[in-house]
Write an enzyme that holds these catalytic residues in place. Structure first.
Site, PDB file in Angstrom:
ATOM      1  N   HIS A 189       3.887  -8.697 -16.245  1.00  0.00           N
ATOM      2  CA  HIS A 189       4.019 -10.153 -16.163  1.00  0.00           C
ATOM      3  C   HIS A 189       4.510 -10.588 -14.771  1.00  0.00           C
ATOM      4  O   HIS A 189       5.301 -11.523 -14.641  1.00  0.00           O
ATOM      5  CB  HIS A 189       4.975 -10.656 -17.254  1.00  0.00           C
ATOM      6  CG  HIS A 189       4.593 -12.002 -17.800  1.00  0.00           C
ATOM      7  ND1 HIS A 189       3.802 -12.162 -18.906  1.00  0.00           N
ATOM      8  CD2 HIS A 189       4.885 -13.267 -17.382  1.00  0.00           C
ATOM      9  CE1 HIS A 189       3.643 -13.442 -19.151  1.00  0.00           C
ATOM     10  NE2 HIS A 189       4.278 -14.147 -18.241  1.00  0.00           N
ATOM     11  N   ARG A 195       8.297 -10.846 -14.045  1.00  0.00           N
ATOM     12  CA  ARG A 195       9.036 -12.065 -14.381  1.00  0.00           C
ATOM     13  C   ARG A 195       9.671 -11.986 -15.766  1.00  0.00           C
ATOM     14  O   ARG A 195      10.290 -12.928 -16.221  1.00  0.00           O
ATOM     15  CB  ARG A 195       8.096 -13.266 -14.351  1.00  0.00           C
ATOM     16  CG  ARG A 195       7.252 -13.340 -13.118  1.00  0.00           C
ATOM     17  CD  ARG A 195       6.204 -14.439 -13.215  1.00  0.00           C
ATOM     18  NE  ARG A 195       6.788 -15.746 -12.976  1.00  0.00           N
ATOM     19  CZ  ARG A 195       6.681 -16.766 -13.801  1.00  0.00           C
ATOM     20  NH1 ARG A 195       6.041 -16.655 -14.921  1.00  0.00           N
ATOM     21  NH2 ARG A 195       7.243 -17.925 -13.497  1.00  0.00           N
ATOM     22  N   ARG A 207      15.617 -16.330 -16.722  1.00  0.00           N
ATOM     23  CA  ARG A 207      15.147 -16.503 -15.333  1.00  0.00           C
ATOM     24  C   ARG A 207      16.190 -17.299 -14.560  1.00  0.00           C
ATOM     25  O   ARG A 207      16.145 -18.535 -14.504  1.00  0.00           O
ATOM     26  CB  ARG A 207      13.801 -17.206 -15.313  1.00  0.00           C
ATOM     27  CG  ARG A 207      12.702 -16.305 -15.852  1.00  0.00           C
ATOM     28  CD  ARG A 207      11.344 -16.942 -15.800  1.00  0.00           C
ATOM     29  NE  ARG A 207      10.352 -16.009 -16.321  1.00  0.00           N
ATOM     30  CZ  ARG A 207       9.234 -16.357 -16.933  1.00  0.00           C
ATOM     31  NH1 ARG A 207       8.939 -17.630 -17.088  1.00  0.00           N
ATOM     32  NH2 ARG A 207       8.398 -15.441 -17.375  1.00  0.00           N
TER      33      ARG A 207
HETATM   34  C1  LIG Z   1       4.168 -19.765 -12.742  1.00  0.00           C
HETATM   35  C2  LIG Z   1       3.606 -18.658 -13.571  1.00  0.00           C
HETATM   36  C3  LIG Z   1       3.268 -18.921 -14.909  1.00  0.00           C
HETATM   37  C4  LIG Z   1       2.742 -17.901 -15.702  1.00  0.00           C
HETATM   38  N1  LIG Z   1       2.405 -18.185 -17.001  1.00  0.00           N
HETATM   39  C5  LIG Z   1       1.816 -17.221 -17.755  1.00  0.00           C
HETATM   40  C6  LIG Z   1       1.382 -17.500 -19.085  1.00  0.00           C
HETATM   41  O1  LIG Z   1       1.546 -18.609 -19.593  1.00  0.00           O
HETATM   42  N2  LIG Z   1       0.820 -16.499 -19.780  1.00  0.00           N
HETATM   43  C7  LIG Z   1       0.630 -15.254 -19.244  1.00  0.00           C
HETATM   44  O2  LIG Z   1       0.086 -14.377 -19.905  1.00  0.00           O
HETATM   45  N3  LIG Z   1       1.042 -14.965 -17.997  1.00  0.00           N
HETATM   46  C8  LIG Z   1       1.613 -15.913 -17.246  1.00  0.00           C
HETATM   47  N4  LIG Z   1       2.032 -15.620 -15.970  1.00  0.00           N
HETATM   48  C9  LIG Z   1       1.887 -14.244 -15.454  1.00  0.00           C
HETATM   49  C10 LIG Z   1       0.526 -14.104 -14.785  1.00  0.00           C
HETATM   50  O3  LIG Z   1      -0.518 -14.242 -15.734  1.00  0.00           O
HETATM   51  C11 LIG Z   1       0.375 -12.728 -14.144  1.00  0.00           C
HETATM   52  O4  LIG Z   1       0.574 -11.709 -15.093  1.00  0.00           O
HETATM   53  C12 LIG Z   1       1.309 -12.514 -12.987  1.00  0.00           C
HETATM   54  O5  LIG Z   1       1.497 -13.700 -12.224  1.00  0.00           O
HETATM   55  C13 LIG Z   1       0.755 -11.421 -12.104  1.00  0.00           C
HETATM   56  O6  LIG Z   1       1.682 -11.053 -11.141  1.00  0.00           O
HETATM   57  P1  LIG Z   1       1.653 -11.581  -9.632  1.00  0.00           P
HETATM   58  O7  LIG Z   1       2.015 -13.040  -9.683  1.00  0.00           O
HETATM   59  O8  LIG Z   1       2.677 -10.724  -8.984  1.00  0.00           O
HETATM   60  O9  LIG Z   1       0.254 -11.374  -9.101  1.00  0.00           O
HETATM   61  C14 LIG Z   1       2.554 -16.611 -15.157  1.00  0.00           C
HETATM   62  C15 LIG Z   1       2.888 -16.355 -13.815  1.00  0.00           C
HETATM   63  C16 LIG Z   1       3.405 -17.361 -13.024  1.00  0.00           C
HETATM   64  C17 LIG Z   1       3.754 -17.042 -11.589  1.00  0.00           C
END
Ligand SMILES: Cc1cc2nc3c(=O)[nH]c(=O)nc-3n(C[C@H](O)[C@H](O)[C@H](O)COP(=O)(O)O)c2cc1C
Length: 242
Positions: free
Chosen positions: A133, A136, A12
């Protein structure tokens, strides 16, 4: 919910640029690499730092624990995470084991490939979250909306299909419903709301989504959510399961 799309930590670059890093317990050298701005941020939130040091890891994993009302502590949750097979070494056999051990609703998050969805269904999970995800993890991953139709065609109604990633408008939620998702989630919009306006900001985000849903339902002439389906979609590749 078992997240399966982060077997390794992604590159990232924005985090490198902003100096964001996770400091593990004993990671003094790593801590020294932190930018002064981050150290200042930590100093203004002493409770977080104490929690971090006390748990020996970021507290996020156990954030839910005190609210779950089942007497499980954050430390126990983190300990569970640590004692499991590392994500990079997990296989379908681990999922089979979790299925055997866990008698309640088990959801796998991070599915994009229809064959994986079929395999998860065969193992007996209760639901999947079609997700990249939030874009990301792997730059080249498809959008979850693009992946949804083939997944739905492969597994039908055998388990609960949910979706997240990139949902930014009420219309995105409705498209996912038309394509067969039963639940749709959004992540960062609520965070943006929190940053802009705290809890009222988060509520405002939900209100905006709600308003857009009502608006688009009126625009497409659909009176209730359970009547949504591929007939409301224009794109051929999305409407092919009509
Ligand atoms: C700051 C941050 C931390 C995240 N941490 C996790 C995590 O620990 N486990 C997980 O399954 N997804 C994690 N995600 C992904 C989110 O669960 C989700 O899939 C994603 O944010 C959805 O996309 P969107 O932000 O475009 O709505 C994280 C997302 C963000 C932005």
């Amino acid at each position: 919910m078992l997240t399966v799309d982060v077997p390794v930590h992604p590159k990232r670059e924005r985090n490198y640029r902003s100096g964001f890093a996770r400091v593990r317990s004993g990671g003094v050298l790593e801590a020294l690499k932190l930018k002064p701005s981050i150290i200042l941020e930590a100093m203004t939130h002493p409770a977080w730092v104490i929690e971090y040091i006390g748990l020996g890891d970021a507290p996020t994993l156990g954030n839910w624990a005190p609210h779950a009302g089942n007497g499980v502590s954050k430390a126990e949750v983190i300990n569970f995470g640590r004692t499991q097979t590392p994500a990079s070494a997990q296989t379908w056999r681990d999922l089979e084991r979790y299925r055997r051990l866990f008698p309640r609703a088990l959801v796998v998050k991070g599915i994009l490939n229809p064959a994986d969805a079929v395999r998860a269904a065969e193992i007996g999970v209760d639901g999947i979250i079609v997700s990249n995800h939030g874009g990301r993890q792997l730059d080249q991953a498809p959008a979850s909306l693009e992946a949804l139709p083939a997944i739905k065609a492969a597994i039908g109604d055998t388990l609960t299909v949910m979706l997240d990633s990139g949902v930014r408008r009420g219309a995105d939620i409705l498209i996912a419903f038309c394509l067969g998702a039963q639940f749709v989630f959004f992540g960062r919009p609520t965070l943006y709301g929190a940053v802009a306006g705290g809890l009222p900001g988060v509520k405002k985000v939900v209100e905006i989504f709600r308003g857009e849903i009502d608006l688009v339902m009126g625009q497409i002439g659909c009176p209730s959510l359970d009547q949504l389906g591929p007939d409301f979609l224009w794109r051929e590749d999305w409407a092919q399961n009509r």
